[in-house]
Design a protein around this motif. Sequence first.
Motif, PDB file in Angstrom:
ATOM      1  N   MET A 328      46.948  51.074  44.667  1.00 50.64           N
ATOM      2  CA  MET A 328      47.227  49.582  44.050  1.00 50.64           C
ATOM      3  C   MET A 328      46.434  48.758  44.847  1.00 50.64           C
ATOM      4  O   MET A 328      45.592  48.182  45.592  1.00 50.64           O
ATOM      5  N   LEU A 329      46.781  49.277  46.564  1.00 49.02           N
ATOM      6  CA  LEU A 329      47.198  48.820  47.626  1.00 49.02           C
ATOM      7  C   LEU A 329      45.991  48.877  48.591  1.00 49.02           C
ATOM      8  O   LEU A 329      44.951  48.754  48.488  1.00 49.02           O
ATOM      9  N   LEU A 330      45.566  50.560  48.405  1.00 46.16           N
ATOM     10  CA  LEU A 330      44.294  50.867  49.268  1.00 46.16           C
ATOM     11  C   LEU A 330      43.695  50.611  48.314  1.00 46.16           C
ATOM     12  O   LEU A 330      42.562  50.176  48.456  1.00 46.16           O
ATOM     13  N   GLY A 331      43.279  50.957  46.897  1.00 45.64           N
ATOM     14  CA  GLY A 331      42.102  50.337  46.997  1.00 45.64           C
ATOM     15  C   GLY A 331      41.633  48.878  46.614  1.00 45.64           C
ATOM     16  O   GLY A 331      40.819  48.828  46.309  1.00 45.64           O
ATOM     17  N   SER A 332      42.472  47.874  46.466  1.00 47.06           N
ATOM     18  CA  SER A 332      42.404  46.948  47.215  1.00 47.06           C
ATOM     19  C   SER A 332      42.027  46.363  48.328  1.00 47.06           C
ATOM     20  O   SER A 332      40.421  45.749  48.077  1.00 47.06           O
ATOM     21  N   LEU A 333      41.658  47.224  49.000  1.00 52.07           N
ATOM     22  CA  LEU A 333      41.433  46.964  50.384  1.00 52.07           C
ATOM     23  C   LEU A 333      40.352  47.390  50.387  1.00 52.07           C
ATOM     24  O   LEU A 333      39.244  46.863  51.519  1.00 52.07           O
ATOM     25  N   ILE A 334      39.902  48.060  49.626  1.00 49.66           N
ATOM     26  CA  ILE A 334      38.480  48.559  49.740  1.00 49.66           C
ATOM     27  C   ILE A 334      37.136  47.672  49.328  1.00 49.66           C
ATOM     28  O   ILE A 334      36.192  47.401  49.330  1.00 49.66           O
ATOM     29  N   GLY A 335      37.581  47.116  47.661  1.00 52.89           N
ATOM     30  CA  GLY A 335      37.039  46.543  46.734  1.00 52.89           C
ATOM     31  C   GLY A 335      37.238  44.910  47.498  1.00 52.89           C
ATOM     32  O   GLY A 335      35.921  43.870  47.047  1.00 52.89           O
ATOM     33  N   ILE A 336      37.642  44.537  47.748  1.00 51.45           N
ATOM     34  CA  ILE A 336      38.191  42.948  48.579  1.00 51.45           C
ATOM     35  C   ILE A 336      36.552  43.354  48.816  1.00 51.45           C
ATOM     36  O   ILE A 336      36.351  42.190  49.443  1.00 51.45           O
ATOM     37  N   GLN A 337      36.592  43.803  50.351  1.00 46.89           N
ATOM     38  CA  GLN A 337      35.696  43.468  51.369  1.00 46.89           C
ATOM     39  C   GLN A 337      34.436  44.269  51.038  1.00 46.89           C
ATOM     40  O   GLN A 337      33.199  43.491  51.552  1.00 46.89           O
ATOM     41  N   ILE A 338      33.835  45.010  49.845  1.00 48.85           N
ATOM     42  CA  ILE A 338      32.855  45.587  49.248  1.00 48.85           C
ATOM     43  C   ILE A 338      32.748  43.954  48.544  1.00 48.85           C
ATOM     44  O   ILE A 338      31.427  43.530  48.588  1.00 48.85           O
ATOM     45  N   GLY A 339      34.183  43.633  47.704  1.00 50.25           N
ATOM     46  CA  GLY A 339      33.040  41.666  46.625  1.00 50.25           C
ATOM     47  C   GLY A 339      32.523  40.826  47.729  1.00 50.25           C
ATOM     48  O   GLY A 339      31.413  40.126  47.753  1.00 50.25           O
ATOM     49  N   SER A 340      33.596  40.878  49.007  1.00 50.71           N
ATOM     50  CA  SER A 340      33.241  39.810  50.011  1.00 50.71           C
ATOM     51  C   SER A 340      31.548  39.847  50.643  1.00 50.71           C
ATOM     52  O   SER A 340      30.838  39.011  50.900  1.00 50.71           O
ATOM     53  N   ILE A 341      31.341  41.645  50.907  1.00 47.68           N
ATOM     54  CA  ILE A 341      30.039  41.082  51.049  1.00 47.68           C
ATOM     55  C   ILE A 341      28.974  41.109  50.418  1.00 47.68           C
ATOM     56  O   ILE A 341      27.960  40.532  50.319  1.00 47.68           O
TER      57      ILE A 341
END
Length: 426
Positions: A328-341
């Motif tokens: 979950m930690l690995l996935g959330s790091l990716i998701g947050i960055q893409i979502g904010s962009i």
Amino acid sequence: MKFFRDLNQFMVAGAKAHARWELEMSSNILKSRKRLLVLGLLLIPVFLGGYAFADAVGQALPSFIGGKTAYGPSHYTNLIFGASVLVGVCAGLITGCIGAGGGFIIAPALMSAGVKGILAVGTDLFHIFAKAIMGSVLHRKMGNISVSLAVTFLIGAIAGSTLGGYINRTIYDANPVLSDMFITSIYVVILGFLAFYAMSDYLKSRSKKAVIEEGATKIAEEIPNMGKRLQAINIPPMLTFDENVTPGGRRLSAIFLVIAGFIVGMAASIMGVGGGFLTFPIFVYGLGVSSMTTVGTDIFQIVFTAGYAAISQYAVYGFIFYTLAMGMLLGSLIGIQIGSIVTKVVPGTTIRGFYAITVTAGFLNRVCALPEKLMKMGYVQLSKEFLNIVNMIGNIGFFIIISTFAVWVFWCFFTNLKVLKSGEAH
């Protein structure tokens, strides 16, 4: 009606504050080689063989503090790890794109996949703690931290976390089904309230340009009525804070800080959340603390509250699924960055709509899971056919909605790469 509108604004402001924290933590991790190295070291046991690691940890724990039995039946498989990464990505996309904490889908998603409620809560707390301890840059915010407020708040938070963890473990020891029903019921109430007002806000925003942040900013600039009343009560010891905001600072009885910390700590420990979604609105709306001091103190408290609850109330009893937490930690790091962009190329009204839909998906999932828990406890009598249909609606509906949202965000990201690279996005 005004009370519910104020409560809605209270909870929305908290969700947005927690989302800002999530984004900052993920950015701090991804922009630092040292932190990425630490992340890689944490993931080594997963890639070397998560099952063997989980088994070794379980065997190492004495039976009187949980041991291997707490992990069953949620043993490690590559499929489970992959699913945890996807859960983290979706939660991160919600946080980054919508600007509200996406953690509300983690526990429902894990429980739908067959993870016991108490294990989902402990695992989510550990994932938050790992992100906080890796991503926090406290020295940047130290100027905004009131040490007296933070320490007093943590006294209550630790007590609340202890009670919350004890409640969850006691209920689980008495009856695992009752434990799942208890955690599910709490999520039904919280998500039901958020879903109703998020959807009503979205429908209103389609007809008029209403901006929630404006209201939150106005309240944060001056002391709300409740904050004024509490600060007027002189119960020693009195704490002074916000000297850099108001001449002479503001004063508040320590008893109110301890109570606030107790509420946040207990909610964090029972629900498996960092507590940040409650700290911001309680400090700003309830206690009259400035938003600058609140942000610094919030970052400080999440590290200790989530860490204490995760380790002392769940990890030592065997109620943490390490491999899931790392996924979950690995996935959330990716998701947050893409979502904010993606927020740069998506209309605000659309973002509100997807927030309403994703919260509703979490509510649908948990409310559909509740009848089966009630029947297993003997509170209601329902046919198996009915329960199968209700569970199918809750699970399939939840994953279809969340998956559709994720696909939509990625589609927006990849189809607008040229716009994003050119800097023309708003």
